[in-house]
Each structure stands twice: as structure tokens, then as C-alpha cells.
Motif scaffolding. Sequence first.
Motif, PDB file in Angstrom:
ATOM      1  N   TRP A 152       0.834  -1.207   0.000  1.00 38.40           N
ATOM      2  CA  TRP A 152       0.000   0.000   0.000  1.00 38.40           C
ATOM      3  C   TRP A 152       0.867   1.256   0.000  1.00 38.40           C
ATOM      4  O   TRP A 152       0.644   2.180  -0.779  1.00 38.40           O
ATOM      5  CB  TRP A 152      -0.937  -0.011   1.207  1.00 38.40           C
ATOM      6  N   ALA A 153       1.888   1.281   0.878  1.00 40.43           N
ATOM      7  CA  ALA A 153       2.775   2.443   0.955  1.00 40.43           C
ATOM      8  C   ALA A 153       3.565   2.609  -0.340  1.00 40.43           C
ATOM      9  O   ALA A 153       3.787   3.742  -0.791  1.00 40.43           O
ATOM     10  CB  ALA A 153       3.728   2.300   2.147  1.00 40.43           C
ATOM     11  N   SER A 154       3.960   1.505  -0.945  1.00 41.33           N
ATOM     12  CA  SER A 154       4.677   1.574  -2.220  1.00 41.33           C
ATOM     13  C   SER A 154       3.795   2.170  -3.306  1.00 41.33           C
ATOM     14  O   SER A 154       4.268   2.929  -4.156  1.00 41.33           O
ATOM     15  CB  SER A 154       5.146   0.183  -2.643  1.00 41.33           C
ATOM     16  N   GLY A 155       2.528   1.831  -3.291  1.00 38.92           N
ATOM     17  CA  GLY A 155       1.594   2.422  -4.240  1.00 38.92           C
ATOM     18  C   GLY A 155       1.460   3.919  -4.042  1.00 38.92           C
ATOM     19  O   GLY A 155       1.405   4.688  -5.007  1.00 38.92           O
ATOM     20  N   LYS A 156       1.424   4.356  -2.799  1.00 36.03           N
ATOM     21  CA  LYS A 156       1.341   5.790  -2.497  1.00 36.03           C
ATOM     22  C   LYS A 156       2.604   6.524  -2.925  1.00 36.03           C
ATOM     23  O   LYS A 156       2.564   7.713  -3.235  1.00 36.03           O
ATOM     24  CB  LYS A 156       1.090   6.019  -1.001  1.00 36.03           C
ATOM     25  N   LEU A 157       3.740   5.818  -2.939  1.00 37.31           N
ATOM     26  CA  LEU A 157       5.018   6.408  -3.355  1.00 37.31           C
ATOM     27  C   LEU A 157       5.301   6.193  -4.843  1.00 37.31           C
ATOM     28  O   LEU A 157       6.398   6.480  -5.311  1.00 37.31           O
ATOM     29  CB  LEU A 157       6.156   5.817  -2.521  1.00 37.31           C
ATOM     30  N   SER A 158       4.325   5.677  -5.571  1.00 38.39           N
ATOM     31  CA  SER A 158       4.419   5.412  -7.010  1.00 38.39           C
ATOM     32  C   SER A 158       5.529   4.428  -7.361  1.00 38.39           C
ATOM     33  O   SER A 158       6.191   4.561  -8.393  1.00 38.39           O
ATOM     34  CB  SER A 158       4.604   6.715  -7.794  1.00 38.39           C
ATOM     35  N   LEU A 159       5.731   3.444  -6.502  1.00 33.73           N
ATOM     36  CA  LEU A 159       6.683   2.371  -6.785  1.00 33.73           C
ATOM     37  C   LEU A 159       5.931   1.237  -7.476  1.00 33.73           C
ATOM     38  O   LEU A 159       4.768   0.994  -7.189  1.00 33.73           O
ATOM     39  CB  LEU A 159       7.337   1.875  -5.499  1.00 33.73           C
ATOM     40  N   ASP A 160       6.597   0.553  -8.375  1.00 36.97           N
ATOM     41  CA  ASP A 160       5.972  -0.507  -9.167  1.00 36.97           C
ATOM     42  C   ASP A 160       6.003  -1.842  -8.432  1.00 36.97           C
ATOM     43  O   ASP A 160       6.575  -2.825  -8.901  1.00 36.97           O
ATOM     44  CB  ASP A 160       6.676  -0.643 -10.522  1.00 36.97           C
ATOM     45  N   PHE A 161       5.371  -1.887  -7.265  1.00 38.82           N
ATOM     46  CA  PHE A 161       5.324  -3.089  -6.437  1.00 38.82           C
ATOM     47  C   PHE A 161       3.911  -3.225  -5.902  1.00 38.82           C
ATOM     48  O   PHE A 161       3.344  -2.262  -5.375  1.00 38.82           O
ATOM     49  CB  PHE A 161       6.320  -2.984  -5.276  1.00 38.82           C
TER      50      PHE A 161
END
Length: 126
Positions: free
Chosen positions: A86-95
Motif C-alpha cells: 500500500w505504501a509503495s503504491g502511495k510512493l508510485s513504486l511498481d510493487f
Amino acid sequence: MKHFVIKTLINAAAIWVAAWIVNGIDLTADGWQHKTVTVLAVALVFGVVNWLIKPVVKLFSLPLFILTLGLITFVINALMLMLTSWASGKLSLDFHVDSFWAALFGSLIISLVSWGLHLAFGDDED
């Protein structure tokens, strides 16, 4: 500082292996350079989540640790991986982790790979 770098690199390798093995854990970056940067960033997020949030969750779930003889740890690790997604999505990471079951299997693989790499490379505080 050396301990932090080694632990982050080990977590990055373990996350990469989990994304490679488990259907439902997606590392969608293009090219190996972008994937490497993404998995390192995800490992940092994973480290922060485990450092800040996991101890609080463990404290509040102490009765469940006793009741399940520690097996709730697998569920907590899966939830930490989903929170990392979820946090990776908020940081625009492709995970991305698709489901709880993918997170559960992924957290098991991450734990095993991390354990093996810690045995191989060590993480002493020099």
C-alpha cells in the motif's frame, strides 16, 4: 550504518525472490535498472514498516501470540507486506501484492531468504 545497508540489501534480494516466485506479488518496473531501484526503495519501505509499526502490532496482539503459540507471526508478517504494498503504491513504486494469501506466501519466502542470506553474509555490528 553497515548493518542497515546489509539488512536493506538482504531484504531487497528477498523481496525480489518473492516477487519472482509468488503469483500475486508484482514487481512491474521495466528494465533491470529500474527494477533494482524499485526493489531497493521497496526494501527501505519494508524496513520502515517493520521498524515502526510491527512492534506496536505485536504488542497489541500479545494474547494472540500466547493463544496460537506464535503462529500469529505469519499473519502479522503478511499484513506488514500488504502495508508495504500500500505504501509503495502511495510512493508510485511498481510493487503490488494482490491478496492476503500472496502476502502470506511472500512473507514466508522473504523470511526464509532473509534468514539464509543473514547466515551467509552475517549482519554483525562492526
